[in-house]
Design a protein around this motif. Structure first.
Motif, short mmCIF file in Angstrom:
data_model
loop_
_atom_site.label_atom_id
_atom_site.label_comp_id
_atom_site.label_asym_id
_atom_site.label_seq_id
_atom_site.Cartn_x
_atom_site.Cartn_y
_atom_site.Cartn_z
N GLN A 287 8.16 -7.36 -29.51
CA GLN A 287 8.48 -8.71 -29.03
C GLN A 287 9.98 -8.97 -28.88
O GLN A 287 10.36 -9.89 -28.17
CB GLN A 287 7.89 -9.74 -29.98
N ARG A 288 10.82 -8.17 -29.52
CA ARG A 288 12.26 -8.45 -29.47
C ARG A 288 13.06 -7.36 -28.75
O ARG A 288 14.26 -7.52 -28.55
CB ARG A 288 12.80 -8.59 -30.90
N VAL A 289 12.39 -6.27 -28.36
CA VAL A 289 13.09 -5.15 -27.74
C VAL A 289 12.39 -4.77 -26.44
O VAL A 289 11.16 -4.72 -26.40
CB VAL A 289 13.10 -3.93 -28.69
N PRO A 290 13.14 -4.51 -25.37
CA PRO A 290 12.53 -4.15 -24.08
C PRO A 290 12.04 -2.71 -24.08
O PRO A 290 12.67 -1.81 -23.51
CB PRO A 290 13.67 -4.37 -23.08
N LEU A 291 10.92 -2.45 -24.72
CA LEU A 291 10.39 -1.09 -24.80
C LEU A 291 9.93 -0.60 -23.43
O LEU A 291 9.20 -1.31 -22.72
CB LEU A 291 9.21 -1.03 -25.77
N VAL B 98 2.93 -3.62 -24.05
CA VAL B 98 3.85 -2.49 -24.03
C VAL B 98 3.11 -1.30 -23.42
O VAL B 98 2.04 -0.93 -23.92
CB VAL B 98 4.35 -2.12 -25.44
N PRO B 99 3.61 -0.69 -22.35
CA PRO B 99 2.91 0.44 -21.75
C PRO B 99 2.73 1.59 -22.73
O PRO B 99 3.67 1.94 -23.46
CB PRO B 99 3.83 0.86 -20.59
N VAL B 100 1.56 2.17 -22.78
CA VAL B 100 1.32 3.35 -23.60
C VAL B 100 1.52 4.57 -22.71
O VAL B 100 0.79 4.78 -21.74
CB VAL B 100 -0.11 3.34 -24.20
N LEU B 101 2.55 5.35 -23.02
CA LEU B 101 2.91 6.49 -22.18
C LEU B 101 1.95 7.65 -22.35
O LEU B 101 1.86 8.50 -21.47
CB LEU B 101 4.34 6.93 -22.49
N PRO C 156 22.77 -3.29 -24.25
CA PRO C 156 23.75 -2.78 -23.29
C PRO C 156 23.93 -1.28 -23.41
O PRO C 156 24.09 -0.74 -24.50
CB PRO C 156 25.04 -3.53 -23.68
N GLY C 157 23.88 -0.60 -22.28
CA GLY C 157 24.13 0.83 -22.25
C GLY C 157 22.91 1.70 -22.45
O GLY C 157 22.97 2.90 -22.21
N ILE C 158 21.79 1.12 -22.90
CA ILE C 158 20.59 1.91 -23.15
C ILE C 158 19.60 1.68 -22.01
O ILE C 158 19.11 0.57 -21.82
CB ILE C 158 19.95 1.54 -24.51
N LYS C 159 19.28 2.73 -21.28
CA LYS C 159 18.42 2.59 -20.11
C LYS C 159 16.95 2.41 -20.49
O LYS C 159 16.25 1.59 -19.91
CB LYS C 159 18.58 3.81 -19.19
N SER C 160 16.46 3.19 -21.46
CA SER C 160 15.05 3.14 -21.84
C SER C 160 14.91 3.31 -23.34
O SER C 160 15.66 4.07 -23.97
CB SER C 160 14.24 4.24 -21.14
N ILE C 161 13.93 2.60 -23.92
CA ILE C 161 13.61 2.73 -25.34
C ILE C 161 12.15 3.13 -25.45
O ILE C 161 11.27 2.48 -24.88
CB ILE C 161 13.86 1.41 -26.10
N VAL C 162 11.90 4.20 -26.17
CA VAL C 162 10.54 4.72 -26.33
C VAL C 162 10.18 4.72 -27.81
O VAL C 162 10.90 5.30 -28.64
CB VAL C 162 10.42 6.15 -25.76
N ALA C 163 9.07 4.07 -28.16
CA ALA C 163 8.59 4.04 -29.53
C ALA C 163 7.59 5.17 -29.75
O ALA C 163 6.67 5.36 -28.96
CB ALA C 163 7.91 2.70 -29.82
N PRO D 81 8.82 3.17 -11.83
CA PRO D 81 8.89 1.71 -11.85
C PRO D 81 8.41 1.16 -13.18
O PRO D 81 7.44 1.64 -13.75
CB PRO D 81 7.93 1.30 -10.71
N SER D 82 9.11 0.16 -13.69
CA SER D 82 8.77 -0.44 -14.99
C SER D 82 7.41 -1.12 -14.94
O SER D 82 7.10 -1.83 -14.00
CB SER D 82 9.83 -1.45 -15.41
N GLN D 83 6.61 -0.88 -15.99
CA GLN D 83 5.32 -1.54 -16.12
C GLN D 83 5.39 -2.67 -17.14
O GLN D 83 4.41 -3.29 -17.47
CB GLN D 83 4.26 -0.54 -16.58
N ARG D 84 6.59 -2.93 -17.65
CA ARG D 84 6.74 -3.85 -18.78
C ARG D 84 6.48 -5.28 -18.37
O ARG D 84 7.03 -5.79 -17.41
CB ARG D 84 8.16 -3.76 -19.35
N LYS D 85 5.62 -5.97 -19.11
CA LYS D 85 5.34 -7.37 -18.88
C LYS D 85 5.94 -8.19 -20.01
O LYS D 85 6.31 -7.67 -21.04
CB LYS D 85 3.83 -7.61 -18.84
N ALA D 86 5.99 -9.49 -19.82
CA ALA D 86 6.46 -10.36 -20.90
C ALA D 86 5.43 -10.33 -22.01
O ALA D 86 4.23 -10.45 -21.79
CB ALA D 86 6.64 -11.78 -20.40
N ALA D 87 5.89 -10.15 -23.25
CA ALA D 87 4.97 -10.03 -24.38
C ALA D 87 4.50 -11.40 -24.83
O ALA D 87 5.22 -12.40 -24.72
CB ALA D 87 5.67 -9.33 -25.54
#
Length: 371
Positions: free
Chosen positions: A239-243, A272-275, A108-115, A359-365
């Protein structure tokens, strides 16, 4: 000092009741991987995969029950799920399973997470992560920084923070702040020279707690400084975080690029998309004569990015000022915001911000299944 026994821990767990269903822990989970080390307790709760997402309350109740024992200084539990009927010594294979993906609840409250990741240590990944966070904040974004390297936390020193976080309710931590960045690290909770001797399940649980049991507030982006390699921490995050995506840090030489390729392919395997790729320590400028030396070669990361079909985000030189600023607790982007090194990170941050705002490129892991 009171000695904690394995049996006393098991006795405490036998009394735990799931706050959600009212059922005993023994009816919902099997305790495994119990580790008792000088008052530090770690264990896994093996549960039915279908019920796993709803048993976070049970996990916290189990931790609280163990922490209440005399002599216990820390208690860490992690939920694990195994497919029914698996043999005692299962073969582990990572492959997509349609219709059965692990839970990846939003933060909640976090728009994007970047590793920010690398395939090996020693490439300056933490320096890049801290300066990238500051450069993103320089673009007007609300930014947080999580040090996910449990075994070698460097965020406290690099961000100039040497105090412990507080809690309003005894359950969630308030992140510490410096240079307008909200920060969390295991290094805030242990002495700088104290080693973290934890098994994989304890590391995974600690990461989840530093993500979900922290009052991050409203953030545009949370930058995660990952540990090097492709192990438990990386899989937990994937697998547990919406990166929103991963940034790969490498130096120009072939051996570093080989390991960077492994890290990049790991994120691709879990969708996970590689930026993009950053070439750190790209070249050396002599502070006396200004002559440029390509100590580790040059351009290898750019070529690797082209070969792998991912963006090249930019290059950062090997320079004394960057090292001194980081060691002193004021990263170069904050220490010399108008300098050329800050400009290099600003250019990288601009590309990262553009990538995560689209647009999000995130797929289900894919899940890890046992056969």
């Amino acid at each position: 000092m009171t000695t904690v026994s394995e049996q006393s821990v098991r006795n405490a767990l036998a009394e735990v009741i799931d706050p959600g269903s009212g059922a005993a822990l023994s009816a919902l989970a099997t305790v495994s991987g119990l580790v008792v080390k000088d008052g530090n307790i770690g264990f896994s709760l093996e549960v039915d995969p279908a019920k796993g997402p709803g048993l976070e309350g049970l996990r916290k109740a189990a931790e609280a029950a163990v922490l209440a024992l005399p002599g216990v200084t820390s208690a860490t539990a992690v939920l694990t799920a195994h497919r029914a009927g698996a043999p005692a010594q299962p073969k582990q294979t990572a492959q997509p399973q349609q219709g059965r993906m692990p839970s990846r609840p939003e933060l909640p409250g976090i728009k994007s997470i970047v590793a920010v990741a690398s395939g090996k240590g020693g490439v300056g990944k933490s320096t890049v992560a801290t300066n990238l966070a500051l450069a993103l904040a320089g673009q007007g974004l609300e930014v947080g920084l999580l040090d996910a390297d449990v075994y070698g936390p460097s965020l406290p020193r690099m961000m100039g923070i040497n105090r412990k976080p507080e809690s309003r309710d005894g359950k969630t931590l308030i992140p510490l702040e410096n240079h307008s960045i909200k920060c969390m690290s295991i290094g805030f909770l242990v002495a700088e020279d104290t080693p973290t001797i934890w098994r994989g399940p304890m590391v995974m649980s600690a990461l989840e707690q530093m993500l979900r049991d922290v009052e991050w507030g409203e953030l545009d982006v949370l930058v995660v400084d990952m540990p090097p390699g492709t192990g438990d921490a990386q899989l937990t995050m994937a697998q547990r975080v919406p990166l929103a995506g991963a940034v790969i840090v490498s130096t120009p030489q072939d051996i570093a690029l080989l390991d960077a390729r492994k890290g990049l392919n790991m994120f691709r395997r879990v969708d996970v998309p590689v930026l993009g790729i950053i070439e750190n320590m790209s070249y050396f400028l002599c502070p006396h004569c200004g002559e440029r030396s390509d100590i580790f070669g040059h351009g290898g990361a750019r070529q690797e990015a082209d070969k792998l079909g991912v963006p090249f985000l930019g290059e950062v030189p090997l320079h004394l000022d960057i090292r001194v600023a980081g060691d002193g607790g004021t990263p170069i982007v904050a220490a010399d915001p108008g300098g050329p090194h800050a400009a290099a990170f600003a250019g990288i941050a601009e590309k990262v911000a553009a990538a995560i705002s689209g647009p999000s490129q995130r797929k289900a892991a894919p899940s890890i299944v046992f056969e």
